[in-house]
Design a protein around this motif. Structure first.
Motif, short mmCIF file in Angstrom:
data_model
loop_
_atom_site.label_atom_id
_atom_site.label_comp_id
_atom_site.label_asym_id
_atom_site.label_seq_id
_atom_site.Cartn_x
_atom_site.Cartn_y
_atom_site.Cartn_z
N SER A 1 -14.81 2.72 18.03
CA SER A 1 -14.24 3.59 17.01
C SER A 1 -12.94 3.01 16.47
CB SER A 1 -13.99 4.97 17.61
OG SER A 1 -13.41 5.81 16.65
N GLY A 2 -12.79 3.02 15.16
CA GLY A 2 -11.56 2.54 14.53
C GLY A 2 -11.60 1.10 14.07
N GLN A 3 -12.67 0.37 14.39
CA GLN A 3 -12.74 -1.02 13.94
C GLN A 3 -12.98 -1.12 12.44
OE1 GLN A 3 -15.43 -2.51 17.34
NE2 GLN A 3 -14.44 -4.35 16.55
N LEU A 4 -13.75 -0.20 11.88
CA LEU A 4 -13.96 -0.17 10.43
C LEU A 4 -12.93 0.78 9.84
CD1 LEU A 4 -15.62 -1.02 7.94
CD2 LEU A 4 -17.09 0.96 8.38
N ARG A 5 -12.14 0.25 8.92
CA ARG A 5 -11.05 1.03 8.34
C ARG A 5 -11.13 0.97 6.83
NH1 ARG A 5 -7.43 2.08 12.43
NH2 ARG A 5 -5.58 2.23 11.13
N MET A 6 -10.43 1.89 6.16
CA MET A 6 -10.47 1.97 4.70
C MET A 6 -9.09 2.29 4.19
SD MET A 6 -10.50 4.32 1.94
CE MET A 6 -10.53 5.81 2.88
N SER A 7 -8.79 1.75 3.00
CA SER A 7 -7.57 2.13 2.29
C SER A 7 -7.87 2.06 0.79
CB SER A 7 -6.41 1.20 2.64
OG SER A 7 -6.69 -0.12 2.21
N PRO A 8 -7.25 2.93 0.00
CA PRO A 8 -7.43 2.83 -1.44
C PRO A 8 -6.52 1.73 -2.00
CG PRO A 8 -6.01 4.67 -0.93
CD PRO A 8 -6.46 4.09 0.38
N ARG A 9 -6.92 1.15 -3.10
CA ARG A 9 -6.04 0.21 -3.80
C ARG A 9 -5.07 1.07 -4.59
NH1 ARG A 9 -5.40 -4.79 -4.38
NH2 ARG A 9 -7.46 -5.43 -3.68
N VAL A 10 -3.83 1.09 -4.16
CA VAL A 10 -2.81 1.93 -4.78
C VAL A 10 -2.67 1.58 -6.26
CG1 VAL A 10 -0.37 2.59 -4.73
CG2 VAL A 10 -1.59 2.17 -2.59
N GLY A 11 -2.67 2.61 -7.10
CA GLY A 11 -2.54 2.41 -8.54
C GLY A 11 -3.85 2.15 -9.25
N SER A 12 -4.97 2.13 -8.52
CA SER A 12 -6.25 1.83 -9.17
C SER A 12 -6.84 3.03 -9.93
CB SER A 12 -7.27 1.31 -8.15
OG SER A 12 -7.56 2.28 -7.17
N SER A 13 -6.34 4.21 -9.66
CA SER A 13 -6.78 5.41 -10.39
C SER A 13 -5.75 5.75 -11.45
CB SER A 13 -6.91 6.59 -9.42
OG SER A 13 -7.00 7.80 -10.13
N THR A 14 -6.22 6.03 -12.67
CA THR A 14 -5.29 6.35 -13.75
C THR A 14 -5.30 7.82 -14.13
OG1 THR A 14 -6.95 5.80 -15.41
CG2 THR A 14 -5.45 4.04 -14.74
#
Length: 194
Positions: A115-128
């Motif tokens: 658990s925790g090996q696959l992680r996610m983050s948004p690309r900051v600023g990619s949504s307008t």
């Protein structure tokens, strides 16, 4: 000009006959079949059908239909893959995009990742047009997680998500397969989720 006037007069006569036919047929209780034919005629004459657009597409930036991190082995470096999530909407209703880790990564023989090996983050600023609810990398959870909320008018938008995979020193070598599900949910409950 003159031709249009003639066509309009002919169409009005057809409508008058149809209206008269409805009155006569109502008296004879055969209204339903004739009215369906009239509705079809009027729909073709006056307007095209209108459908609200409300859909979601997720595309890996490397192409294809899935993320491919390759075969994992102990000592491998952290690897990253990016997807673009695109929502098309003309409903005028606020919506959310959610993510579910619906099938955790595992090998064909059933060995799963820690658990925790696959992680996610948004690309900051990619949504307008809306708000990404995460700003830092975190583990993917196996329950519905809200990733994004649109502006109040539900304007179409897109954003990028970055997935990272970090093999552990005790990693069982192999190819791991899993599934992440994305859900488009209208905030207004009169629409259906996608």
């Amino acid at each position: 000009g003159k031709r249009d006037g003639i066509l309009n007069k002919k169409f009005l006569k057809v409508l008058e006959r149809a209206y008269y036919g409805i009155i006569v047929l109502m008296k004879n209780r055969i209204f339903v079949r004739f009215f369906a034919a009239l509705s079809f005629c009027l729909a073709l004459s006056f307007c095209a059908p209108a459908w609200a657009v409300f859909n979601l597409t997720v595309t890996p930036d490397d192409g294809g239909f899935d993320l491919r991190f390759g075969r994992l082995a102990p000592g491998d470096f952290k690897s990253a893959q990016q997807v673009t999530v695109r929502v098309t909407s003309d409903s005028g209703t606020q919506y959310r995009v959610m993510q579910r880790y619906s099938q955790p990564l595992m090998t064909v023989d059933g060995t799963s990742l820690v658990s925790g090996q696959l992680r996610m983050s948004p690309r900051v600023g990619s949504s307008t047009m809306g708000s990404l609810l995460y700003s830092e990398e975190g583990p993917i959870e196996n329950f519905d997680t809200i990733l994004y909320t649109s502006n109040g008018t539900g304007t179409s938008d897109s954003f990028q998500l970055i997935y990272t995979l970090s093999p552990s020193p005790m990693q069982v070598p192999g190819s791991y397969y899993g599934r992440v599900t994305y859900i488009l949910v209208p905030v207004d409950s009169t629409q259906e989720q996608v």
